[in-house]
Design an enzyme around this catalytic site. Structure first.
Site, PDB file in Angstrom:
ATOM      1  N   GLY A 126      -2.746  11.022   0.347  1.00  0.00           N
ATOM      2  CA  GLY A 126      -3.134  10.013   1.013  1.00  0.00           C
ATOM      3  C   GLY A 126      -2.470   9.805   2.472  1.00  0.00           C
ATOM      4  CG  ASP A 127      -3.610   7.958   5.351  1.00  0.00           C
ATOM      5  OD1 ASP A 127      -4.288   8.724   6.040  1.00  0.00           O
ATOM      6  OD2 ASP A 127      -4.367   7.010   4.937  1.00  0.00           O
TER       7      ASP A 127
END
Length: 429
Positions: A105-106
């Site tokens: 993810g981020d």
């Protein structure tokens, strides 16, 4: 076949992009972007716990073969804990790598960026090209990169394949970073967003639905709409001047990194067991020429200390009741949320959105449904405000709340932020 088409497209050097001229005819322009050397050497950081916990499987099933066929030499590094990625890049010998790529993810990219800016040689380190492959729940930057390519929206594994293809093209552009000052914490750097109120609440409270993947945000939104909160505070910002968009772009080094003579072969680790993760060699102990500079990172020229009054050219929002405050510097907040459709990686703006108190649950839900296609700014919602700003200050007065930076919870309280145009480098294809 898809593989044959993929290999053919990778042979286009330099990349050609079809556009229409003023008469409507198709033309080809050569994109003025820097390119990584060929073959390229990438450190690929994979978080096996991200999203539904399938990042390593997706790597084995899709990315490994794709990078192989494109001639991208890479070494797989499996992260084992929170802040592991930050520790690795802070100490790594970056001369070994042409790029750092994150498959997750981020969150891990947030760690990598702050790890690079923690280094004594941050000025050189932050120019290391960064790539992203979606393997988490939100995948906001990956969805943004796909959006910048001009392709129609895609999701899940199709988004992964798109980002893998763009990564294999090895084209690099500038990316803005935003420095964030908190009351009692060290300055940090953000590449995606800053949120307070509804968006931050949904992001954090939906963690319990992580097994649902990207659907966790839909569930979290419905739950939070049903029990809507209003927060009190003061929001101020430095607006973008009318002629700011005409300024020259910051310099970008178009020369590809020199290829290294030392042989390097692909190293694949096909298990998520920690014993299979690469132990990255630490940087040499020779002091950097920038080792005496402190603190790391560029200075903030637009910000005063948090306890000092703001200059007269700042705007103070008259409203004090907010449902949400959201600062964006990429286009997407999630795979299916085109929150800032006009954003580009290096426009030098913070796109500030806020929704004031008094909005109905139905109107808020309608707003987020419109955001799925980036149509919320055309919704004529009187409670939604959008402004392009250079810097902002947020001073919550509600005793409790959540503030997130790039989806990570930070200290709750007053904060301020300033954009640094083109500070980082991003592989966009």
């Amino acid at each position: 076949t898809r593989a044959s088409l993929f290999q053919f497209l990778l042979l286009l050097q330099p990349p050609a992009v079809p556009l229409k001229d003023t008469l409507g005819y198709n033309i080809l322009i050569w994109v003025m972007m820097s390119a990584l050397s060929r073959p390229s050497r990438m450190m690929l950081l994979v978080n096996p716990q991200s999203g539904k916990g399938q990042a390593l499987t997706l790597y084995n099933n899709h990315i490994q073969r794709m990078l192989n066929e494109a001639g991208v030499t890479h070494t797989l590094v499996i992260t084992e804990r929170q802040n592991h990625a930050r520790e690795l890049v802070k100490e790594a010998d970056l001369s070994q790598w042409d790029a750092l790529v994150i498959m997750s993810g981020d969150g891990p990219l947030y760690e990598v960026i702050n790890g690079l800016l923690d280094r004594p040689d941050w000025e050189e380190a932050v120019r290391t090209p960064l790539g992203i492959l979606p393997g988490g729940s939100g995948n906001a930057l990956a969805a943004s990169i796909h959006h910048y390519s001009g392709a129609p929206p895609v999701f899940s594994e199709e988004l992964l394949l798109s980002c893998g293809f763009l990564l294999c093209q090895r084209l690099v552009t500038r990316m803005d970073l935003v420095s964030v000052h908190l009351s009692s914490s060290p300055r940090l750097f953000s590449f995606l967003s800053l949120a307070w109120g509804f968006v931050a609440d949904v992001d954090i409270e939906s963690e319990k639905y992580r097994h649902a993947g990207a659907a966790r945000f839909t569930v979290g939104t419905l739950v939070r709409v049903a029990s809507l909160r209003v927060y009190r505070g003061t929001l101020s910002y430095l607006p973008v001047a009318e002629d700011d968009g005409e300024e020259d772009d910051p310099p970008l080094h178009h020369q590809a990194p020199p290829s290294r003579d030392a042989p390097c072969q692909n190293s694949f680790h096909n298990s998520c067991h920690s014993n299979n993760s690469l132990k990255v060699r630490k940087a040499e102990s020779t002091p950097s020429r920038n080792a005496t500079k402190a603190p790391s990172g560029p200075p903030d020229s637009l910000l005063l200390p948090l306890d000092q009054p703001l200059p007269g050219d700042w705007v103070v929002v008259p409203e004090e009741d907010f449902v949400l405050v959201l600062a964006m510097y990429q286009s997407n907040l999630a795979e299916d949320l085109l929150a800032s459709p006009d954003s580009t990686p290096d426009d030098g703006f913070i796109h500030l959105f806020y929704v004031t108190g008094g909005i109905s649950r139905a109107a808020l839900l309608k707003l987020f449904l419109a955001m799925e296609k980036g149509l919320h700014l055309a919704s004529s919602c009187q409670h939604l405000v959008h402004a392009k700003v250079r810097a902002l200050r947020l001073e919550p007065s509600s005793p409790k709340g959540v503030i997130t930076v790039d989806g990570e919870v930070v200290e709750y309280g007053p904060l301020q932020a300033e954009v640094h145009r083109g500070l980082a480098r991003l592989i966009t294809g």
